[in-house]
Design a protein around this motif. Structure first.
Motif, PDB file in Angstrom:
ATOM      1  N   UNK A 173       4.201 -10.228   2.219  1.00  0.00           N
ATOM      2  CA  UNK A 173       4.454  -8.816   1.984  1.00  0.00           C
ATOM      3  C   UNK A 173       3.136  -8.151   1.583  1.00  0.00           C
ATOM      4  N   UNK A 174       2.649  -7.262   2.423  1.00  0.00           N
ATOM      5  CA  UNK A 174       1.360  -6.603   2.183  1.00  0.00           C
ATOM      6  C   UNK A 174       1.572  -5.269   1.468  1.00  0.00           C
ATOM      7  N   UNK A 175       1.142  -5.203   0.220  1.00  0.00           N
ATOM      8  CA  UNK A 175       1.160  -3.942  -0.515  1.00  0.00           C
ATOM      9  C   UNK A 175      -0.151  -3.179  -0.313  1.00  0.00           C
ATOM     10  N   UNK A 176      -1.079  -3.799   0.426  1.00  0.00           N
ATOM     11  CA  UNK A 176      -2.368  -3.184   0.758  1.00  0.00           C
ATOM     12  C   UNK A 176      -2.676  -3.534   2.204  1.00  0.00           C
ATOM     13  N   UNK A 177      -3.460  -2.708   2.900  1.00  0.00           N
ATOM     14  CA  UNK A 177      -3.858  -3.082   4.261  1.00  0.00           C
ATOM     15  C   UNK A 177      -4.651  -4.389   4.232  1.00  0.00           C
ATOM     16  N   UNK A 191       1.061  -9.914  -1.447  1.00  0.00           N
ATOM     17  CA  UNK A 191      -0.347  -9.532  -1.597  1.00  0.00           C
ATOM     18  C   UNK A 191      -0.344  -8.176  -2.304  1.00  0.00           C
ATOM     19  N   UNK A 192      -0.333  -8.233  -3.653  1.00  0.00           N
ATOM     20  CA  UNK A 192      -0.125  -7.009  -4.432  1.00  0.00           C
ATOM     21  C   UNK A 192      -1.423  -6.293  -4.784  1.00  0.00           C
ATOM     22  N   UNK A 193      -2.419  -7.030  -5.251  1.00  0.00           N
ATOM     23  CA  UNK A 193      -3.717  -6.432  -5.595  1.00  0.00           C
ATOM     24  C   UNK A 193      -4.715  -6.690  -4.481  1.00  0.00           C
ATOM     25  N   UNK A 194      -5.598  -5.739  -4.243  1.00  0.00           N
ATOM     26  CA  UNK A 194      -6.587  -5.915  -3.179  1.00  0.00           C
ATOM     27  C   UNK A 194      -7.958  -6.335  -3.728  1.00  0.00           C
ATOM     28  N   UNK A 230       1.083   6.745  -9.465  1.00  0.00           N
ATOM     29  CA  UNK A 230       1.068   5.960  -8.225  1.00  0.00           C
ATOM     30  C   UNK A 230       1.051   4.458  -8.517  1.00  0.00           C
ATOM     31  N   UNK A 231       0.351   4.067  -9.575  1.00  0.00           N
ATOM     32  CA  UNK A 231       0.321   2.651  -9.958  1.00  0.00           C
ATOM     33  C   UNK A 231       1.697   2.221 -10.447  1.00  0.00           C
ATOM     34  N   UNK A 232       2.330   3.084 -11.254  1.00  0.00           N
ATOM     35  CA  UNK A 232       3.667   2.758 -11.775  1.00  0.00           C
ATOM     36  C   UNK A 232       4.693   2.696 -10.648  1.00  0.00           C
ATOM     37  N   UNK A 233       4.551   3.586  -9.672  1.00  0.00           N
ATOM     38  CA  UNK A 233       5.474   3.571  -8.536  1.00  0.00           C
ATOM     39  C   UNK A 233       5.301   2.296  -7.716  1.00  0.00           C
ATOM     40  N   UNK A 253      -1.167   3.611  -5.713  1.00  0.00           N
ATOM     41  CA  UNK A 253      -2.493   3.821  -6.273  1.00  0.00           C
ATOM     42  C   UNK A 253      -2.770   2.820  -7.377  1.00  0.00           C
ATOM     43  N   UNK A 254      -3.968   2.934  -7.982  1.00  0.00           N
ATOM     44  CA  UNK A 254      -4.371   1.988  -9.022  1.00  0.00           C
ATOM     45  C   UNK A 254      -4.181   2.545 -10.427  1.00  0.00           C
TER      46      UNK A 254
END
Length: 735
Positions: free
Chosen positions: A452-456, A418-421, A295-298, A290-291
């Motif tokens: 590495x996609x951290x977001x779709x 690709x960490x931030x969308x 969830x963001x920390x995880x 999450x943002x």
């Protein structure tokens, strides 16, 4: 026979391939080249990446496949040398550059070069790793054209190009500042942003025009600078009729009819000498990222664990903004410290400069101890250049980036994350994502890169680049006003009639200034209304606070473009910082002032001084780059022209803001030394050697003077400063 996917799986996962496997896969690949060359190339690239797994006795067969696929640059690597037949050697020879020693073109580069040799203009869309920019050097080295204009979107890219082309200095004068005169005897290479093309007054001819990242012409991609690029392109096109070469990635088409109208060929290629593999990290943690909050920390913890796991490979991490770059890189540094990871053995000369001229508390300094680099649009040029150099040399392991990875610098890595969308406040679209992904893998080093996609990933879409000055739907006022009546397609539109309603003499000034049309018209009207009651605020050469407050206030209210992000800047803060900068002429003063301001703003909140100092430094550098080095000087020059006109109408003596504007833009360096800053030399170094450089020496001869007198050996200079002068002033041998 196994399928392409199964062969790729075996190449990656099996420890070795026996003779039958190696031979059969090569045979299959050979036949595939005739029917599906893209899939065949993918297999060959993955075979190169796993070369030691292939049975040695089949290496010659695979080397022939490298040649058959057109991967001639790879045949210069020691492990792939050894073509066994004369026809293949001849074909390889045909792909050798005619002008650049030891350079070979791949198959489609050579085809593109053949187009560049014809009278047709060339518009090309090809992957990041295609090598489009090598063809720029090939054109330069051919010396076919006398005056070449190269437009790139950032000063960092232009600086990189300048360094590559310095070897051609005997035949071309490199012009990087609008105050430099062109050479009428030998050739000229103009290395400019679009804004500088529009400002330059000394073109006497243009034979060849290059626009890198030409997708920035589009009026539909929410780029505030697209008007400048359209005006620069259209002006050069209709004034000099040069041959042009437009290049960019991942584009499916351009405005219908443009290519035919301008005798151009549009070429789209997916040819690449590297491959990329997607790893969808987000699928492993569905619903857990999450943002905000836990969830963001995880998500950050998963990132840091992955980066630690990849410590033996270089990795670029895409972040949405400079704030995210600093925050994430800093947290990762703490993570490595907490797990007692080994600090770096690398020594970065930049570190000593930071200690002396910024502060030893800056987080970037601590990052470097763990081989972590950052790159965004806010840092000073010499810092970003150094960080990219360290990364390209393999010294830095990690590079936290903003969208500068897409358009601001040429670098790539084994791994891209690709960490931030987001891209600033907006979602990353398919086009941006494709460009981020295109940085995975590095020709001649990493044959296969990982994304590495951290977001779709965004959904695939067709990318058609509109060219507003030609298509004119939509078209911004700042482009429309520059068109002649004959060029305008709809002369009855309300938009065009509103422009025609501006008096002709005012319209000419607005055209020349090149910024927001109706904002400038409002400034004309405001100055007329205020000319008697506020004349002392209008007519000045060196401003007092109230004078600067009045003029910058008018600019802020009228010249900010719709959708332009100004945060965290405010009108009052801009006036205050500009005035103090002009008064103290010292970056460290601004940093400390900004720190004190932030401390007052945060009050008793539990925020450490080190974190606030980090923010103060980042904000100050961002202000320097965005506001002082372009926006404020441009605004002042615009209003200077308008007030001169209005004062003349009323028979009053006008002011002149240009001297002050130039000083702000050039970091208060002497006029003939400002070019050194352009060349990526720190202001601290320039000030140390300035007394040894004659004041009457023109800026072009300053470079030669420093080199001839070896001023880079001055004992007052830090090793870092010596290095930055040396690498930019000590020219390489002719290519």
């Amino acid at each position: 026979m196994r399928s392409s996917e199964e062969i790729l799986f075996d190449l990656e996962n099996l420890e070795t391939l026996d003779f039958n496997q190696s031979f059969d896969y090569a045979q299959y690949c050979s036949s595939l080249l005739k029917t599906d060359d893209s899939s065949a190339r993918k297999i060959i690239i993955n075979a190169l990446s796993n070369w030691d797994k292939l049975e040695k006795s089949t290496h010659d067969i695979w080397i022939d496949l490298i040649e058959s696929s057109g991967f001639y640059p790879y045949l210069e690597k020691d492990e792939f040398k050894g073509l066994k037949n004369l026809p293949a050697e001849i074909r390889k020879g045909l792909h050798h550059s005619e002008n650049i020693p030891s350079k070979y073109f791949h198959e489609e580069q050579l085809e593109l070069l053949e187009y560049l040799k014809t009278d047709q203009n060339v518009i090309v869309s090809a992957p990041t790793s295609f090598g489009k920019s090598l063809l720029i050097e090939e054109v330069v080295s051919s010396r076919k054209y006398q005056n070449i204009v190269i437009i790139q979107p950032t000063l960092a890219l232009l600086d990189e190009t300048r360094r590559k082309l310095l070897k051609y200095r005997e035949h071309y004068k490199l012009i990087v500042r609008t105050s430099q005169e062109s050479d009428k005897q030998k050739g000229n290479i103009f290395l400019f942003t679009a804004e500088r093309v529009n400002e330059y007054q000394d073109f006497f001819n243009v034979d060849f025009l290059v626009i890198d990242e030409f997708y920035k012409l589009s009026g539909n991609r929410d780029d505030e600078r697209s008007s400048s690029l359209n005006n620069a392109f259209n002006h050069i096109l209709k004034t000099y009729s040069p041959k042009f070469y437009l290049l960019g990635p991942n584009i499916d088409g351009i405005s219908e009819g443009f290519a035919e109208r301008h005798n151009a060929v549009f070429i789209k290629s997916d040819y690449s000498l590297v491959d990329s593999k997607s790893i969808d990290v987000y699928k492993e943690y569905k619903g857990e990222f999450g943002q905000r909050g836990k969830k963001a920390r995880f998500k950050e913890k998963v990132l840091f664990d992955l980066l630690h796991e990849l410590e033996n490979e270089q990795t670029i991490i895409y972040c949405s903004s400079p704030n995210r770059v600093r925050s994430l890189s800093k947290k990762f540094c703490h993570y490595l410290s907490d797990i007692e990871a080994k600090a770096s053995n690398n020594e970065y000369p930049l570190s000593n400069w930071i200690i002396d001229y910024v502060t030893k508390e800056w987080s970037i300094l601590k990052n470097l101890k763990y081989d972590i680099g950052v790159h965004d649009g806010a840092l000073q040029k010499h810092i970003t250049t150094s960080i990219i150099d360290y990364f390209n040399k393999g010294e830095l392991k990690y590079l936290f980036c903003t969208s500068t990875i897409i358009e601001g610098v040429n670098t790539s890595a084994k791994n891209i994350i690709y960490f931030d969308e987001k891209k600033g406040p907006n979602d990353v679209d398919y086009f941006d994502y494709s460009n981020i992904k295109g940085r995975a893998g590095r020709m001649m080093i990493h044959y296969v890169g990982n994304i590495y996609n951290f977001n779709p990933p965004p959904l695939k879409e067709q990318i058609i680049i509109d060219i507003p000055f030609y298509q004119q739907n939509p078209i911004k006022d700042e482009i429309l006003i520059q068109l002649s009546e004959e060029e305008v397609k709809d002369r009855t539109s309300e938009q065009y009639e509103a422009i025609l309603s501006i008096p002709e003499n005012e319209r000419q000034i607005i055209k020349k200034n090149g910024v927001k049309v109706h904002g400038q018209k409002n400034i004309f009207d405001t100055l007329r209304n205020d000319i008697h009651s506020k004349y002392e605020l209008i007519s000045w050469n060196q401003p007092r606070y109230k004078q600067l407050e009045y003029i910058l206030g008018i600019c802020w209210d009228n010249l900010i473009v719709e959708g332009e992000t100004t945060r965290p800047m405010t009108k009052g803060k801009l006036v205050n910082m500009t005035f103090n900068y002009g008064l103290n002429q010292d970056i460290s003063y601004l940093v400390n002032n900004n720190f004190a301001y932030l401390r007052r703003l945060e009050g008793n909140k539990d925020i450490e001084d080190a974190d606030l100092m980090d923010k103060a430094i980042q904000d100050t550098f961002q202000i320097m780059k965005h506001w002082f080095q372009y926006k404020v000087p441009k605004w002042l020059s615009v209003v200077s022209e308008i007030q001169r006109f209005v004062c003349a109408e009323f028979g009053l003596r006008p002011g002149n803001y240009i001297y002050y504007a130039n000083h702000i833009e050039n970091d208060f360096l002497r006029e003939n030394l400002a070019i050194l800053s352009e060349y990526g030399i720190p202001g601290s170094a320039i000030r140390k050697i300035q007394e040894q450089i004659p004041t009457d020496l023109d800026q072009d001869r300053v470079l030669e003077f420093i080199r001839d007198k070896e001023l880079f050996n001055s004992k007052d200079l830090l090793e870092y400063e010596k290095q930055k002068i040396n690498e930019n002033i000590t020219w390489p041998n002719n290519g």
